[in-house]
Structure formats: structure tokens, C-alpha cells
Design an enzyme around this catalytic site. Structure first.
Site, PDB file in Angstrom:
ATOM      1  N   LEU A 115       0.853  -1.208   0.000  1.00 31.66           N
ATOM      2  CA  LEU A 115       0.000   0.000   0.000  1.00 31.66           C
ATOM      3  C   LEU A 115       0.878   1.244   0.000  1.00 31.66           C
ATOM      4  O   LEU A 115       1.042   1.914   1.007  1.00 31.66           O
ATOM      5  CB  LEU A 115      -0.902   0.015   1.249  1.00 31.66           C
ATOM      6  CG  LEU A 115      -2.307  -0.551   1.063  1.00 31.66           C
ATOM      7  CD1 LEU A 115      -2.251  -2.064   1.110  1.00 31.66           C
ATOM      8  CD2 LEU A 115      -3.221  -0.037   2.148  1.00 31.66           C
TER       9      LEU A 115
ATOM     10  N   GLU B 126       1.021   3.966  -2.692  1.00 30.54           N
ATOM     11  CA  GLU B 126       0.655   4.562  -3.979  1.00 30.54           C
ATOM     12  C   GLU B 126       1.706   5.525  -4.498  1.00 30.54           C
ATOM     13  O   GLU B 126       2.036   5.537  -5.684  1.00 30.54           O
ATOM     14  CB  GLU B 126      -0.697   5.282  -3.874  1.00 30.54           C
ATOM     15  CG  GLU B 126      -1.919   4.378  -3.926  1.00 30.54           C
ATOM     16  CD  GLU B 126      -2.236   3.713  -2.596  1.00 30.54           C
ATOM     17  OE1 GLU B 126      -1.478   3.908  -1.623  1.00 30.54           O
ATOM     18  OE2 GLU B 126      -3.249   2.993  -2.525  1.00 30.54           O
TER      19      GLU B 126
ATOM     20  N   GLN C 181      -6.508   1.190  -6.771  1.00 33.69           N
ATOM     21  CA  GLN C 181      -7.582   0.253  -6.431  1.00 33.69           C
ATOM     22  C   GLN C 181      -8.943   0.956  -6.537  1.00 33.69           C
ATOM     23  O   GLN C 181      -9.894   0.384  -7.043  1.00 33.69           O
ATOM     24  CB  GLN C 181      -7.353  -0.312  -5.039  1.00 33.69           C
ATOM     25  CG  GLN C 181      -8.134  -1.582  -4.805  1.00 33.69           C
ATOM     26  CD  GLN C 181      -7.507  -2.438  -3.726  1.00 33.69           C
ATOM     27  OE1 GLN C 181      -7.531  -2.062  -2.567  1.00 33.69           O
ATOM     28  NE2 GLN C 181      -6.960  -3.586  -4.106  1.00 33.69           N
ATOM     29  N   PHE C 182      -8.989   2.164  -6.071  1.00 31.76           N
ATOM     30  CA  PHE C 182     -10.132   3.063  -6.281  1.00 31.76           C
ATOM     31  C   PHE C 182      -9.539   4.431  -6.617  1.00 31.76           C
ATOM     32  O   PHE C 182      -8.521   4.813  -6.041  1.00 31.76           O
ATOM     33  CB  PHE C 182     -11.004   3.168  -5.022  1.00 31.76           C
ATOM     34  CG  PHE C 182     -11.879   1.967  -4.780  1.00 31.76           C
ATOM     35  CD1 PHE C 182     -13.221   1.971  -5.139  1.00 31.76           C
ATOM     36  CD2 PHE C 182     -11.348   0.822  -4.211  1.00 31.76           C
ATOM     37  CE1 PHE C 182     -14.020   0.854  -4.923  1.00 31.76           C
ATOM     38  CE2 PHE C 182     -12.136  -0.304  -3.995  1.00 31.76           C
ATOM     39  CZ  PHE C 182     -13.481  -0.293  -4.348  1.00 31.76           C
ATOM     40  N   ALA C 183     -10.229   5.143  -7.508  1.00 32.68           N
ATOM     41  CA  ALA C 183      -9.705   6.457  -7.914  1.00 32.68           C
ATOM     42  C   ALA C 183      -9.506   7.369  -6.704  1.00 32.68           C
ATOM     43  O   ALA C 183      -8.615   8.223  -6.697  1.00 32.68           O
ATOM     44  CB  ALA C 183     -10.653   7.114  -8.908  1.00 32.68           C
ATOM     45  N   ASP C 184     -10.305   7.171  -5.676  1.00 31.09           N
ATOM     46  CA  ASP C 184     -10.211   7.998  -4.461  1.00 31.09           C
ATOM     47  C   ASP C 184      -8.804   7.955  -3.849  1.00 31.09           C
ATOM     48  O   ASP C 184      -8.364   8.918  -3.237  1.00 31.09           O
ATOM     49  CB  ASP C 184     -11.202   7.494  -3.407  1.00 31.09           C
ATOM     50  CG  ASP C 184     -12.607   7.362  -3.978  1.00 31.09           C
ATOM     51  OD1 ASP C 184     -13.490   8.108  -3.563  1.00 31.09           O
ATOM     52  OD2 ASP C 184     -12.814   6.512  -4.869  1.00 31.09           O
ATOM     53  N   PHE C 185      -8.123   6.813  -3.988  1.00 32.89           N
ATOM     54  CA  PHE C 185      -6.835   6.646  -3.308  1.00 32.89           C
ATOM     55  C   PHE C 185      -5.696   7.369  -4.026  1.00 32.89           C
ATOM     56  O   PHE C 185      -4.561   7.369  -3.570  1.00 32.89           O
ATOM     57  CB  PHE C 185      -6.511   5.162  -3.120  1.00 32.89           C
ATOM     58  CG  PHE C 185      -7.593   4.429  -2.369  1.00 32.89           C
ATOM     59  CD1 PHE C 185      -8.300   5.075  -1.366  1.00 32.89           C
ATOM     60  CD2 PHE C 185      -7.923   3.121  -2.673  1.00 32.89           C
ATOM     61  CE1 PHE C 185      -9.318   4.432  -0.672  1.00 32.89           C
ATOM     62  CE2 PHE C 185      -8.937   2.462  -1.986  1.00 32.89           C
ATOM     63  CZ  PHE C 185      -9.638   3.114  -0.987  1.00 32.89           C
TER      64      PHE C 185
ATOM     65  N   HIS D  47     -15.046   5.849  -1.770  1.00 29.25           N
ATOM     66  CA  HIS D  47     -14.991   4.840  -2.838  1.00 29.25           C
ATOM     67  C   HIS D  47     -15.906   5.246  -3.981  1.00 29.25           C
ATOM     68  O   HIS D  47     -16.398   4.393  -4.723  1.00 29.25           O
ATOM     69  CB  HIS D  47     -15.411   3.461  -2.310  1.00 29.25           C
ATOM     70  CG  HIS D  47     -14.428   2.848  -1.363  1.00 29.25           C
ATOM     71  ND1 HIS D  47     -14.312   3.238  -0.052  1.00 29.25           N
ATOM     72  CD2 HIS D  47     -13.511   1.878  -1.549  1.00 29.25           C
ATOM     73  CE1 HIS D  47     -13.362   2.530   0.535  1.00 29.25           C
ATOM     74  NE2 HIS D  47     -12.864   1.692  -0.348  1.00 29.25           N
TER      75      HIS D  47
END
Ligand SMILES: Cc1ncc(C[n+]2csc(CCOP(=O)(O)OP(=O)(O)O)c2C)c(N)n1
Length: 678
Positions: free
Chosen positions: A415, A417, A439-443, A484
Site C-alpha cells: 500500500l 501509492e 484500487q479506487f480512484a479515491d486513493f 470509494h
């Protein structure tokens, strides 16, 4: 401050000539800097970050590496640039901001790199340099090359999350990277006891499961010998290594900031440990040098500096050329080596007249197919992301890829990014392509700095491209709450250097992904999660591109034009189907950066009434930008003001009732009615 020990040199098997050469390499940046300080006082250069007192680290490290091994230096590492034999005349042009410098006047001081010299330019944020070294080392590892990369950080930089992420990724992936901490006692005015709590920074190595050593950073032979040995270790064991070099910053953070906060006795102590003076004395005792030889070398350098500065001063004034400025933001496709000729589809209608084999596919399968075919086309394409290997990714886009392409090319990541985006850039330095799955655009927020400041700006700054695609599973309507579900494409649309694509159909999804991977620039590829399995459509089996920057005319109408993208296309199509009494024209933008202004103008022209529709929230959404462009360029074509229909300016709520109310779709009907009745 760590204890200051006396300096002892051990020449090992270095010849007299080698030692004399080391001396010259060490003295050269010192003498350049002394001259720069004079020029600074005369107002002939504007800013200077001094490395005086720390030269043995940069010089020793560079000497210990092969010339084609990448180094990621920082603002006190003039010795890296000089030891890699960059001509002072050109360096000086760079420092003056001249067009003939390494960054065409676009970057200051040491914020530039150069491929030929295998030096990667820093960004001001310091820590992001470290993970780029991971990517370079990964390239070496994948090619089974006996090479390392080497990245610098200061003691202050070790507190950044980027330090942690870069070391962790290097350790987990067994990458041959040398991380060097230059512990010079201060980060600007902050002493080390306000920076960290471990006894020595090298203690951190253990926590990452890597080896580390603390050395005297003022002793060039210690630095050289240690790094040479560490390099062998990293290559042989395929592991990273942390080296803490103890040293001292003999001047202010930069020349204007002074040194009042530093106790004077520290200067006196470290003056005795001056790396140049001590080495000079040692070489004199070894009879490698004597006073006469030293004098001769210094005189030669003095003359050389004057000669080089004369060339360096003789620059043309910077002439701003808008076309050139804009052109250099992006790498041109011709930079892609060995790219095969690719079937391009301008418009889906073309498939009715083409020899393609077409199958109905879900959006998710089209994306997966585009990715799979890209892996087959590009043996240098590496996929990275959390859980994308055996598990197949959070949405199963890469299911089965490990079996087909192996774990080296389909890489699970920790984890981290930020470090993975940085590693992607490092791969690019070595000619690899990469796709990172958020994994999700939010991250993306935790990898934001690398994208915005490194990937996007690097080509403009010093001509290096970032051949990276970041896949962004995005959007709401899935009851997943504020972290998410976000639509964050607008954050990237306002960043020159990025491309932003956002398909709404399976055919576009596959073709745009292939195009994004073929593009040598960083591309943010948005894929709407709610469309993955709910939307199906015709998709050619073949390997084809949908051109980036081209919108798609979805539906012809003459009363109102809806300009939209992503889920908005489906909302608009559904509304049009439910309201056959209204003649609705729909334009799917498909690419948000660069925008297809011609298609936008045509859409305005067809109806004179424009509704901009997007799932993103209203303020700062791309609708505002397009509305402004239409007002400036198509005013005479309008019969009504341009209107926007967007989601509420709130975070994305969890409960379905609240989320339905949040989404722009809830206000589409009333927006259309309002515009039609204007
Ligand atoms: C992310 C970020 N925060 C703050 C700064 C401002 N800044 C520039 S250099 C510096 C100190 C860095 O200290 P250190 O890493 O020890 O390196 P040194 O300057 O001592 O060589 C600071 C705070 C920055 N450039 N980037």
C-alpha cells in the site's frame, strides 16, 4: 548531532593516479561553489544551495557507480553533476535560467536531469526522488542487468512518507537500490533532535528488512569504498541498502537564509573535518601531492572556471515562444520506439464498414481485453497495483494475467501509492511502459504529488517522458460512500502534462486504453465502476486504438445539445429514449484533456442550446471550463445561456437515497426543461 570522530584514510589498492583523480573530482565542485558565492554577492546569479563541506558524499558516490547507472541527486549534490563531467559552461547556463541550459530556462538551480548523464532531476518536494530509483532498479532487475540505482535524501527528507514508501517497496521487491542519507544536522533551521527520535537514522534500515551502515560522509575514501562494496552487495544479493553519511552543512540552507540558529562551535568542529582539506593533507603524506602540485591544480581550475564562465555568460536572451512552450509539455508519439502501425478507429460507425470481428462485451471485459492485448504487444509493459496478481484486482480486470504474463510483469504492490507512481516513472527512465491500477480512484490522493509534480511536469522541465498509464476505477451510484465513489477527474484536467481519458462504452474503453498505453505521456484513464458490468456493447476482437482527444457524436438532435462523458452519456441517452418528443443531441467527450474543441463547437452549432452534464460536483468541475470556452468562442451560435447539471457540492453520501439525490442525474430533467424554456 552524532559524535565527531577523527578522520583516517585507507587507500586500499587505489593507485596514486586514482587518488590524484579523486582529489581533483573533490576539489572541482568546491572551487566552483566558491566562485558562485562571489557571483551571488555580485548579483550575477539569483540563488544558491551550498554543498560546501558535503562534497565527499556526492563525489564519492558517483565515483563508485558505473557511468550508466542512474543517480537521483538533490540540491546539495553539485559533485554528482561535476563528477559525471557535465561542462561547467552549460551548468552555468542552467543556473542563470538561460535557454541553452539543461532545462531551456524552465527550471532553477539543481532541479533538472539529463538522460545522457543518467541523472534524474529532483523536484522541490525532495522525497519523491527516492521511489524513482526503485523503478530504475526494477528495470535492471527485470533485464537481469548487473546495475544499481542510487538516490539521495537529507535528514529532513527521511521524515517524509516518500522515504518510508520508497524503502519499503525496494525491500519488498528486492530491488538493487542504494539509498543515501546525507545527515548534515539540519533541515533548513530544524535540528535533527526535532526531526526524528531514533538514535541513528540508519537504524531505520532494520525496520524495512534491509542492511544499513553509518559512515563518515566527509571522508571520500570511506564513502567511495563503502558504496563500491554496497553496490556489489546490491547486485549480488538483489537487495537495497541504506547508507547514512554523517556530515555537516557549512553554510545556510540557502545563501539568503543565514546560519544564526547553528551554534558557532559546530562550525569550528566541522571545519576541522573539512573533506577537501583533510584529503589534501592525507595525499600529501602519501606523497601523491605536494604544495606545488596542489597549487598547479588549483590554478588550472581557476583558469578553467573563468574560461567556462565566459562561455556560460555568453548566452542569448530568453525568448518566450508560446508554440514551443506548449509543444514541450508533451512527448511526441515518435518517441515510442518500435511502435507497430495500429488500426485507429475515429468513430464507432467505422466498424460497420470494417473487417473487424465484433462481439458484444461488458465494459469490464473490454478493458481487460485491451490490457491483455497491450501486454501481448509490448513486452516492456509492466502492470502494478494492489492485489492485481493472483487475486486479479479488486474488480477482477487482471484475472488470469499472472498465469499468462508472470509475476514479474503483473506485480502486486504494497500500500504505497506514491512510491508505485514514482517507480513507474523510474521504469520509464529505462524505457519501460507501465500501467498502475489505483484500487479506487479515491486513493490517488496519496499518490497525488508524484502525478502532479513529477509525471506531469518532467517532459517540460528536462525532456524526459513518463510513459505511464494510471487506471482510475471511479464514480458513484454504487452505495460506497465518500471514499470509494468520488469523481476526481477535474483535479487532473487542470494539470498540463497529463492526458485524461474517460470512456463510456466498451468499445471506447478498450480502444482508449490501448491508445493510452501506446502514448508516451502520462495518461489518467478513468473507468466508471457502475458501468463495468451494467453496460455492454459491440467490441472488435482486434487490437485497435480510439484516438485520444476525439469526442464521439452519440446522437443527432436539433433542440438541445448535451455535452457529457462517463455515466452522463448513459443518463442522457436514457432520458432521450424516455422523451422522444424532445430532439436531443448528445456529445460524449471521451477525452477531457486535451478537449475536442471542434466537436464542442459543432455540438453548439447543431442546437444553439447547451447543457453540460457531469457526475462530478459543480464547482470546479470541467463543465465550468467548457462553458467558459463556449461563451468566449461560440457566443454567436447560442440561443440560450450555457447551463450545467452536476452533482451536489457535497462529499458523496453513503445511503442510496442521499446518493441518488447527490448525483446530477436527479436534476437532469429539470435542467433540460429549464434550458428548453429559456
Ligand atoms: C515537501 C516539502 N516540504 C518542505 C520543503 C521546504 N524545504 C526545502 S529544503 C528543506 C529542508 C530539507 O532538509 P534535509 O532533507 O535535511 O536536506 P538539506 O537541505 O539539509 O540538505 C525544507 C524544509 C520542501 N522543499 N518540500
Amino acid at each position: 548531532m552524532a559524535e565527531i570522530r577523527s578522520m583516517t584514510f585507507d587507500r586500499k589498492d587505489l593507485s596514486n593516479d586514482q587518488l590524484a583523480d579523486f582529489y581533483k573530482k573533490l576539489l572541482w565542485p568546491r572551487m566552483i561553489e566558491e566562485k558562485m558565492l562571489v557571483l551571488l554577492r555580485q548579483g550575477r546569479i539569483s540563488k544558491w544551495f551550498s554543498g560546501i563541506g558535503q562534497e565527499a558524499i556526492a563525489v564519492g558516490a558517483t565515483l563508485a557507480l558505473q557511468e550508466d547507472e542512474w543517480i537521483m541527486p538533490l540540491h546539495r549534490n553539485l559533485g554528482v553533476f561535476t563528477t559525471r563531467n557535465m561542462p561547467l559552461s552549460k551548468l552555468f547556463m542552467q543556473w542563470q535560467g538561460a535557454q541553452e541550459g539543461y532545462s531551456k530556462g524552465r527550471e532553477r538551480s539543481f532541479h533538472f536531469g539529463n538522460k545522457e548523464h543518467h541523472i534524474c532531476g529532483m523536484i522541490s518536494h525532495l522525497g519523491p526522488q527516492l521511489a524513482i530509483a526503485d523503478g530504475v532498479a526494477l528495470a535492471h532487475k527485470l533485464r537481469r542487468e548487473k546495475k544499481v540505482s542510487l538516490a539521495f535524501t537529507g535528514d529532513g527528507g527521511t521524515s517524509e512518507g516518500d522515504f518510508h514508501e520508497a524503502l519499503n517497496v525496494a525491500a519488498v521487491w528486492d530491488l538493487p537500490v542504494i539509498f543515501i542519507i546525507e545527515n548534515n544536522g539540519y533541515g533548513l533551521s530544524t535540528p535533527v533532535n526535532e526531526q526524528y527520535r531514533c538514535i541513528s537514522l540508519v537504524d531505520k534500515a532494520k525496520g524495512y528488512g534491509m542492511e544499513g551502515v553509518q559512515i563518515d560522509g566527509n571522508n571520500i575514501l570511506s564513502v567511495y569504498d563503502t558504496i563500491k562494496g554496497v553496490r556489489d552487495y546490491c547486485i549480488k544479493n538483489q537487495k537495497p541498502y541504506l547508507i547514512e553519511c554523517l556530515t555537516f552543512r557549512m553554510r545556510g540552507h540557502e545563501e539568503a537564509s543565514g546560519t544564526k540558529y547553528v551554534p558557532p562551535e559546530l562550525f569550528r568542529l566541522w571545519e576541522m573535518k573539512d573533506p577537501v582539506k583533510n584529503f589534501e593533507e592525507y595525499l600529501t603524506t602519501q606523497k601523491v601531492l605536494d604544495a606545488e602540485k596542489i597549487e598547479t591544480i588549483r590554478n588550472e581550475f581557476k583558469e578553467k572556471i573563468e574560461r567556462e564562465l565566459a562561455i556560460g555568460f555568453d548566452t542569448r536572451p530568453v525568448v518566450a515562444d508560446i508554440e514551443q512552450e506548449l509543444e514541450d509539455v508533451y512527448a511526441s508519439p515518435s518517441m515510442v520506439i518500435g511502435q507497430s502501425l495500429i488500426q485507429k478507429i475515429d468513430h464507432p460507425d467505422i466498424i460497420h464498414h470494417s473487417p473487424f470481428t465484433i462481439h458484444e462485451k461488458r465494459m469490464i471485459d473490454a478493458i481487460s481485453e485491451g490490457l491483455r492485448q497491450s501486454m501481448q504487444q509490448h513486452s516492456n509493459l509492466i502492470l502494478m497495483g494492489q492485489d492485481i496478481a493472483e487475486y486479479g484486482g479488486a474488480f477482477k480486470i487482471t484475472e488470469g494475467f499472472v498465469q499468462d504474463f508472470g509475476k514479474e510483469r503483473v506485480r502486486n504492490t504494497p500500500l504505497c501509492e506514491s512510491a508505485i507512481v514514482g517507480a513507474a516513472l523510474g521504469l520509464s527512465l529505462e524505457g519501460y511502459k507501465s500501467m498502475m491500477e489505483m484500487q479506487f480512484a479515491d486513493f490517488v490522493t496519496v499518490g497525488f504529488n508524484q502525478i502532479i509534480n513529477n509525471l506531469a511536469k518532467i517532459h517540460y522541465r528536462w525532456g524526459q517522458n513518463a510513459d505511464v498509464v494510471i487506471r482510475m476505477p471511479t464514480g458513484g451510484g454504487v452505495g460506497a460512500g465518500p471514499f470509494h465513489s468520488q469523481s476526481n477527474e477535474a483535479w487532473f484536467v487542470k494539470t498540463p502534462g497529463l492526458k485524461v481519458v474517460y470512456p463510456s462504452t466498451p468499445m471506447d474503453a478498450k480502444g482508449l486504453l490501448i491508445a493510452a498505453i501506446n502514448d508516451p505521456n502520462p495518461v489518467m484513464y478513468f473507468e466508471h465502476k457502475a458501468l463495468y458490468r451494467s453496460v455492454t456493447g459491440p467490441v472488435p476482437e482486434d487490437y485497435y486504438e480510439i484516438e485520444i482527444g476525439k469526442a464521439r457524436h452519440v446522437r443527432e438532435g436539433d433542440e438541445i445539445s448535451i455535452i457529457t462523458y462517463g455515466s452522463g452519456v448513459h443518463w442522457a441517452e436514457d432520458y432521450a429514449a424516455e422523451h422522444p418528443e424532445i430532439s436531443i443531441d448528445i456529445l460524449d467527450l471521451r477525452t477531457l484533456l486535451p478537449l475536442d474543441y471542434l466537436a464542442i463547437r459543432e455540438a453548439v452549432q447543431r442546437t444553439g442550446r447547451v447543457l453540460l452534464l457531469h457526475e462530478d460536483t459543480l464547482i470546479g468541475g470541467i463543465g465550468g471550463e467548457i462553458a467558459a470556452w463556449i461563451a468566449e468562442n461560440c457566443f454567436h451560435l447560442l440561443d440560450a445561456p450555457v447551463m450545467r447539471c452536476a452533482s451536489l457540492d457535497t462529499p458523496v453520501p453513503f445511503s442510496i437515497e442521499l446518493e441518488n439525490n447527490f448525483l446530477a442525474k436527479a436534476r437532469l430533467g429539470e435542467s433540460i426543461e429549464k434550458l428548453l424554456s429559456y
